[in-house]
Design an enzyme around this catalytic site. Structure first.
Site, PDB file in Angstrom:
ATOM      1  N   GLY A  14       2.395   0.659  -8.308  1.00 46.05           N
ATOM      2  CA  GLY A  14       2.674   1.931  -9.112  1.00 46.05           C
ATOM      3  C   GLY A  14       1.878   1.878 -10.343  1.00 46.05           C
ATOM      4  N   ARG A  15       2.358   1.002 -11.775  1.00 39.70           N
ATOM      5  CA  ARG A  15       1.731   1.188 -12.838  1.00 39.70           C
ATOM      6  C   ARG A  15       0.298   0.599 -12.689  1.00 39.70           C
ATOM      7  NH1 ARG A  15       6.154  -2.046 -15.631  1.00 39.70           N
ATOM      8  NH2 ARG A  15       6.034  -3.153 -13.552  1.00 39.70           N
ATOM      9  N   GLN A  25       8.844  11.744  -1.069  1.00 40.40           N
ATOM     10  CA  GLN A  25      10.007  10.694  -1.593  1.00 40.40           C
ATOM     11  C   GLN A  25      11.099  11.872  -1.987  1.00 40.40           C
ATOM     12  OE1 GLN A  25      11.071   8.675  -5.009  1.00 40.40           O
ATOM     13  NE2 GLN A  25      11.386   6.867  -3.953  1.00 40.40           N
ATOM     14  N   MET A  33       5.744   8.122  -8.027  1.00 42.87           N
ATOM     15  CA  MET A  33       5.888   8.277  -9.595  1.00 42.87           C
ATOM     16  C   MET A  33       5.868   9.572  -9.975  1.00 42.87           C
ATOM     17  SD  MET A  33       3.619   4.986 -11.294  1.00 42.87           S
ATOM     18  CE  MET A  33       2.144   5.356  -9.977  1.00 42.87           C
ATOM     19  N   ALA A  34       7.145   9.774 -10.530  1.00 39.21           N
ATOM     20  CA  ALA A  34       7.360  11.178 -11.041  1.00 39.21           C
ATOM     21  C   ALA A  34       6.440  11.487 -12.195  1.00 39.21           C
ATOM     22  CB  ALA A  34       8.921  11.303 -11.504  1.00 39.21           C
ATOM     23  N   HIS A  45      11.504  -3.225  -5.302  1.00 39.40           N
ATOM     24  CA  HIS A  45      11.253  -3.515  -6.700  1.00 39.40           C
ATOM     25  C   HIS A  45      12.017  -4.468  -7.210  1.00 39.40           C
ATOM     26  CE1 HIS A  45      10.579  -2.052 -10.894  1.00 39.40           C
ATOM     27  NE2 HIS A  45       9.996  -3.073 -10.726  1.00 39.40           N
ATOM     28  N   CYS A  63      16.087   4.369  -8.729  1.00 36.81           N
ATOM     29  CA  CYS A  63      15.765   4.974  -9.996  1.00 36.81           C
ATOM     30  C   CYS A  63      16.751   4.637 -11.032  1.00 36.81           C
ATOM     31  CB  CYS A  63      16.024   6.710  -9.841  1.00 36.81           C
ATOM     32  SG  CYS A  63      15.667   7.546 -11.384  1.00 36.81           S
ATOM     33  N   LYS A  97      13.435   3.043  -0.788  1.00 37.65           N
ATOM     34  CA  LYS A  97      12.963   2.030  -1.698  1.00 37.65           C
ATOM     35  C   LYS A  97      14.141   1.812  -2.832  1.00 37.65           C
ATOM     36  CE  LYS A  97       9.342   2.330  -5.181  1.00 37.65           C
ATOM     37  NZ  LYS A  97       9.991   2.613  -6.354  1.00 37.65           N
TER      38      LYS A  97
HETATM   39  C1  LIG Z   1       5.941   6.965 -14.578  1.00 35.73           C
HETATM   40  C2  LIG Z   1       6.822   6.380 -13.398  1.00 35.73           C
HETATM   41  C3  LIG Z   1       7.617   7.201 -12.717  1.00 35.73           C
HETATM   42  C4  LIG Z   1       8.067   6.657 -11.457  1.00 35.73           C
HETATM   43  N1  LIG Z   1       8.888   7.606 -10.721  1.00 35.73           N
HETATM   44  C5  LIG Z   1       9.541   7.067  -9.436  1.00 35.73           C
HETATM   45  C6  LIG Z   1       9.997   7.996  -8.563  1.00 35.73           C
HETATM   46  O1  LIG Z   1       9.944   9.119  -8.680  1.00 35.73           O
HETATM   47  N2  LIG Z   1      10.618   7.402  -7.636  1.00 35.73           N
HETATM   48  C7  LIG Z   1      10.646   6.015  -7.553  1.00 35.73           C
HETATM   49  O2  LIG Z   1      11.117   5.465  -6.235  1.00 35.73           O
HETATM   50  N3  LIG Z   1      10.098   5.195  -8.370  1.00 35.73           N
HETATM   51  C8  LIG Z   1       9.486   5.612  -9.275  1.00 35.73           C
HETATM   52  N4  LIG Z   1       8.785   4.800 -10.304  1.00 35.73           N
HETATM   53  C9  LIG Z   1       9.012   3.267  -9.949  1.00 35.73           C
HETATM   54  C10 LIG Z   1       7.725   2.961  -9.196  1.00 35.73           C
HETATM   55  O3  LIG Z   1       7.516   3.541  -8.118  1.00 35.73           O
HETATM   56  C11 LIG Z   1       7.842   1.408  -9.087  1.00 35.73           C
HETATM   57  O4  LIG Z   1       8.854   0.963  -8.123  1.00 35.73           O
HETATM   58  C12 LIG Z   1       7.894   0.659 -10.204  1.00 35.73           C
HETATM   59  O5  LIG Z   1       6.777   1.169 -11.105  1.00 35.73           O
HETATM   60  C13 LIG Z   1       7.383  -1.045 -10.028  1.00 35.73           C
HETATM   61  O6  LIG Z   1       6.094  -0.995  -9.416  1.00 35.73           O
HETATM   62  P1  LIG Z   1       4.862  -1.450 -10.465  1.00 35.73           P
HETATM   63  O7  LIG Z   1       4.938  -2.625 -11.093  1.00 35.73           O
HETATM   64  O8  LIG Z   1       3.888  -1.559  -9.188  1.00 35.73           O
HETATM   65  O9  LIG Z   1       4.589  -0.210 -11.295  1.00 35.73           O
HETATM   66  C14 LIG Z   1       8.299   5.276 -11.172  1.00 35.73           C
HETATM   67  C15 LIG Z   1       7.621   4.429 -12.262  1.00 35.73           C
HETATM   68  C16 LIG Z   1       6.879   5.050 -13.289  1.00 35.73           C
HETATM   69  C17 LIG Z   1       6.048   3.872 -14.029  1.00 35.73           C
END
Ligand SMILES: Cc1cc2nc3c(=O)[nH]c(=O)nc-3n(C[C@H](O)[C@H](O)[C@H](O)COP(=O)(O)O)c2cc1C
Length: 379
Positions: A235-236, A77, A24-25, A180, A108, A150
């Protein structure tokens, strides 16, 4: 129903529990990864860094490539659209940074990224995807470092890419694919489609990691039971709740644990988080970074608007200590928050931003996409 996995194998890398912290960025920096790792036993992936930034020695990229001293398994990543840059970046990660796992970002949904054909837009170009994966895998092979990818289901419901991506990943020697269960068009809205994860599991012979809407450890078990996934990417659900990794490790170990910390323990966790950020970034920047986590930690707890506001402006550890003292340590965990979404959700996009004519061709080999060195918007 499939048997529960108890560990995860990614090529030469064995992860003790089949749980991955989602990249997560702006979140999964060295401090946060350490904080989560103190709770659980999974794989903790870095924020996304760009291959071009790495290859060209971009300063922001260099700053992001820091690891905690206790981080023995370095997982990064990488983002990119150019097979040559990606190959070189993987080589640098393995040779100079001792990285043990590289994940590639093809999910993304940010318009700035997909408009250039990157992130979730890229898998539409099957040929280019294959080239990128092959370059990454062959650069990592001498170091015995597994490469994973991913991705999302596709651009939108009419332009799905994940099954082809899985096949291409398998043919390219990728160690696992994380899905995802949303399209780019959905961004973070609606519900993740776990049936798509199951379909991918049925379609490929490599490990599939399921991602999307795991809010509690029980959700993770339900996901692997429903889909046959080899593991989960969270993630979240762990925003403001690093102890979720404790529950996840216990759940895959056969113990049903739901950690329900009182506000006093949450306070301790908040202090630890800010302290780790300060160690890694210096106190001023560390405290600034910590601000974005405050609302997640306090979600559902009685804290008062003014105190929340002050915490969201915190600029030193001393101020943080004073403010945390104002929180009632005995306030019990707000159980109504369990199982509910946290972090970004938003609305679906009207249209996915893509380069002109992107949909006309599904191969894309040899195309030259513009790749920014300092792209940091993530997933
Ligand atoms: C703040 C934020 C930043 C994210 N940054 C990235 C990232 O840099 N690379 C990536 O593959 N996914 C990124 N994601 C997506 C998450 O890795 C994940 O795929 C997505 O949140 C769904 O999973 P969750 O329902 O468990 O949150 C980001 C998600 C959030 C909320």
């Amino acid at each position: 129903m499939s048997a529960l996995p108890t560990s995860l194998t990614l090529g030469s890398l064995r992860v003790e529990t089949p749980v991955v912290l989602a990249p997560m960025a702006g979140i999964t920096n060295a401090a946060y990864r350490r904080l989560c790792a103190e709770q659980g036993a999974g794989l903790y992936v870095s924020e996304m860094i760009t291959s071009r930034g790495l290859v060209e020695g971009d300063e922001t990229t260099q700053k992001m490539l820091v690891f905690d001293e206790l981080e023995t398994v370095r997982s990064v990543q990488l983002y990119g659209t150019d097979p040559v840059y990606i190959g070189k970046a993987v080589e640098i990660l393995c040779a100079d940074h001792g990285v043990a796992h590289v994940d590639l970002n093809f999910g993304c949904p940010v318009p700035k990224v997909t408009r250039k054909g990157g992130g979730g837009a890229l898998p539409w170009k099957r040929g280019l995807l294959g080239e990128i994966l092959e370059h990454a895998v062959s650069a990592a092979a001498p170091y015995d470092v597994p490469v994973t990818m991913k991705t999302r289901k596709g651009l939108d419901d009419d332009h799905l890419t994940y099954l082809d991506a899985g096949r291409i990943a398998q043919e390219s020697g990728v160690a696992a694919i994380a899905l995802h269960g949303r399209t780019v068009q959905q961004a973070y809205s609606g519900q993740a489609d776990w049936d798509a994860i199951a379909a991918l599991v049925a379609h490929v012979d490599l490990p599939v990691l399921g991602n999307g809407d795991i809010w509690e450890a029980a959700d993770a078990l339900r996901m692997v039971e429903q889909t046959g996934a080899a593991g989960v990417v969270v993630g979240r659900g762990c925003l403001g709740r690093p102890w979720l990794f404790r529950d996840l490790a216990a759940a895959f170990n056969g113990e049903a644990v739901a950690t329900l910390p009182a506000l006093g323990e949450v306070r301790t966790m908040m202090r630890r988080h800010a302290e780790l950020l300060s160690e890694h970034m210096g106190e001023e920047r560390g405290c600034k970074e910590f601000r974005k986590h405050v609302a997640w930690y306090l979600k559902g707890f009685p804290a008062g608007g003014e105190l929340r506001h002050q915490l969201a402006l915190v600029d030193s550890l001393a101020t943080l200590d004073d403010l945390l003292d104002g929180l009632d340590p005995d306030a019990t965990f707000p159980e109504r928050e369990l199982g509910t979404p946290r972090g970004r959700q938003g609305a679906p996009r009207k249209k996915v931003a893509l380069p002109d004519g992107w949909l006309d061709d599904t191969d894309g080999r040899g195309s030259h996409l513009r790749e920014d060195a300092n792209e940091t918007t993530g997933g």
